[in-house]
Design an enzyme around this catalytic site. Structure first.
Site, mmCIF file in Angstrom:
data_model
loop_
_atom_site.group_PDB
_atom_site.id
_atom_site.type_symbol
_atom_site.label_atom_id
_atom_site.label_comp_id
_atom_site.label_asym_id
_atom_site.label_seq_id
_atom_site.Cartn_x
_atom_site.Cartn_y
_atom_site.Cartn_z
ATOM 1 N N ASP A 106 4.011 -6.963 -4.290
ATOM 2 C CA ASP A 106 5.284 -6.805 -3.571
ATOM 3 C C ASP A 106 4.993 -6.130 -2.229
ATOM 4 O O ASP A 106 4.500 -6.773 -1.301
ATOM 5 C CB ASP A 106 6.224 -6.000 -4.481
ATOM 6 C CG ASP A 106 7.661 -5.989 -4.016
ATOM 7 O OD1 ASP A 106 7.914 -6.249 -2.831
ATOM 8 O OD2 ASP A 106 8.561 -5.701 -4.828
ATOM 9 N N LYS A 134 5.383 -11.715 -3.708
ATOM 10 C CA LYS A 134 6.657 -11.604 -2.973
ATOM 11 C C LYS A 134 6.308 -11.193 -1.541
ATOM 12 O O LYS A 134 6.415 -10.021 -1.171
ATOM 13 C CB LYS A 134 7.511 -10.535 -3.659
ATOM 14 C CG LYS A 134 8.999 -10.629 -3.383
ATOM 15 C CD LYS A 134 9.726 -9.387 -3.848
ATOM 16 C CE LYS A 134 10.129 -9.382 -5.289
ATOM 17 N NZ LYS A 134 10.950 -8.176 -5.637
ATOM 18 N N VAL A 156 12.881 -9.277 -9.787
ATOM 19 C CA VAL A 156 12.722 -10.209 -10.905
ATOM 20 C C VAL A 156 12.315 -9.470 -12.178
ATOM 21 O O VAL A 156 11.701 -8.404 -12.119
ATOM 22 C CB VAL A 156 11.673 -11.300 -10.583
ATOM 23 C CG1 VAL A 156 12.146 -12.150 -9.412
ATOM 24 C CG2 VAL A 156 10.300 -10.707 -10.299
HETATM 25 P P1 XMP Z 1 4.027 -2.957 -4.834
HETATM 26 O O1 XMP Z 1 5.301 -2.754 -4.023
HETATM 27 O O2 XMP Z 1 3.234 -1.699 -4.940
HETATM 28 O O3 XMP Z 1 4.618 -3.280 -6.239
HETATM 29 O O4 XMP Z 1 3.255 -4.154 -4.368
HETATM 30 C C1 XMP Z 1 3.856 -3.594 -7.278
HETATM 31 C C2 XMP Z 1 4.447 -3.078 -8.548
HETATM 32 O O5 XMP Z 1 5.852 -2.867 -8.473
HETATM 33 C C3 XMP Z 1 6.542 -3.475 -9.526
HETATM 34 N N1 XMP Z 1 7.460 -4.475 -8.969
HETATM 35 C C4 XMP Z 1 8.399 -5.112 -9.641
HETATM 36 N N2 XMP Z 1 8.749 -5.031 -10.933
HETATM 37 N N3 XMP Z 1 10.380 -6.685 -10.587
HETATM 38 C C5 XMP Z 1 9.747 -5.807 -11.389
HETATM 39 O O6 XMP Z 1 10.075 -5.751 -12.565
HETATM 40 C C6 XMP Z 1 10.110 -6.820 -9.263
HETATM 41 O O7 XMP Z 1 10.730 -7.632 -8.565
HETATM 42 C C7 XMP Z 1 9.057 -5.987 -8.770
HETATM 43 N N4 XMP Z 1 8.505 -5.848 -7.556
HETATM 44 C C8 XMP Z 1 7.508 -4.910 -7.727
HETATM 45 C C9 XMP Z 1 5.487 -4.098 -10.380
HETATM 46 O O8 XMP Z 1 5.284 -3.288 -11.492
HETATM 47 C C10 XMP Z 1 4.228 -4.136 -9.576
HETATM 48 O O9 XMP Z 1 3.114 -3.756 -10.324
#
Ligand code: XMP
Ligand code: MG
Length: 184
Positions: A106, A134, A156
């Site tokens: 993300d 994402k 999601v």
């Molecule tokens: P980052 O922002 O560090 O995020 O790249 C990675 C971690 O954040 C969680 N994450 C999500 N979990 N739906 C979720 O249930 C989402 O849309 C989402 N976006 C990020 C995820 O645990 C990932 O390891």
């Protein structure tokens, strides 16, 4: 009949069948890259546990499995930016070809942090396999080597991913109805 959990899902983004078909492809590609390299599949808990289970079975290489647990969300849907290790590696990864197995890339905070961390622990190489990407919200310059699906900028759940620890056992990737957040 929809389960109680599934009644909270507004729409399905990726079906079970699509996930399984894509994982078979990823497994074959990883096999080509790693069949003689004794990789260490290193899952990021908790979100990756379902993907890990399917991915390692789709990739029949001699390998082992390890997990690390991090937290950065603290029950919010937007990353706090700080990554904390809540359960550390239980083995020496010096010289290992590490394949990080992640549920979603993300902002990139988590994987940027972990990539550095595993390199300081002596990993010989780092490869990133993420089920979901994402890109809209990326703040760190990091890309995955293997991506299951690119998803839009929506929160999601399912297939390991949670909202407040729920919905991890929904077998597909979906988006929750707005009232689920409102009622929380
Ligand atoms: P980052 O922002 O560090 O995020 O790249 C990675 C971690 O954040 C969680 N994450 C999500 N979990 N739906 C979720 O249930 C989402 O849309 C989402 N976006 C990020 C995820 O645990 C990932 O390891
Ligand atoms: Mg995660």
């Amino acid at each position: 009949m929809k389960s109680e959990m599934e009644q909270d899902i507004l729409k399905v983004l990726v079906t079970e069948e699509e996930i399984q078909r894509r994982i078979a492809e990823l497994g074959a590609e990883l096999y080509d890259q790693f069949h003689d390299k004794n990789p260490l599949f290193l899952g990021v808990l908790k979100g990756s546990f379902v993907f890990m289970a399917d991915l390692v079975r789709a990739c029949q290489v001699k390998s082992d499995v390890e997990f690390i647990a991090v937290s950065s969300y603290q029950n919010a849907t937007v990353s706090s930016g700080r990554v904390q290790i809540t359960h550390d590696l239980q083995q020496d990864i010096t010289g290992r070809n590490v394949v990080i197995v992640e549920d979603i890339l993300d902002s990139g905070n988590t994987l940027a942090f972990l990539k550095d961390y595993f390199l300081t622990k002596g990993a010989a190489s780092i490869t990133i396999a993420t089920l979901l990407d994402k890109p809209a919200r990326r703040t760190k310059a990091i890309t995955a080597d293997y991506v299951g699906f690119v998803v839009p900028d929506e929160f999601v759940v399912g297939y390991g991913l949670d909202y407040c620890q729920r919905y991890r056992n929904v077998p597909y990737i979906g988006v929750l109805k707005p009232e689920v957040y409102a009622n929380h």
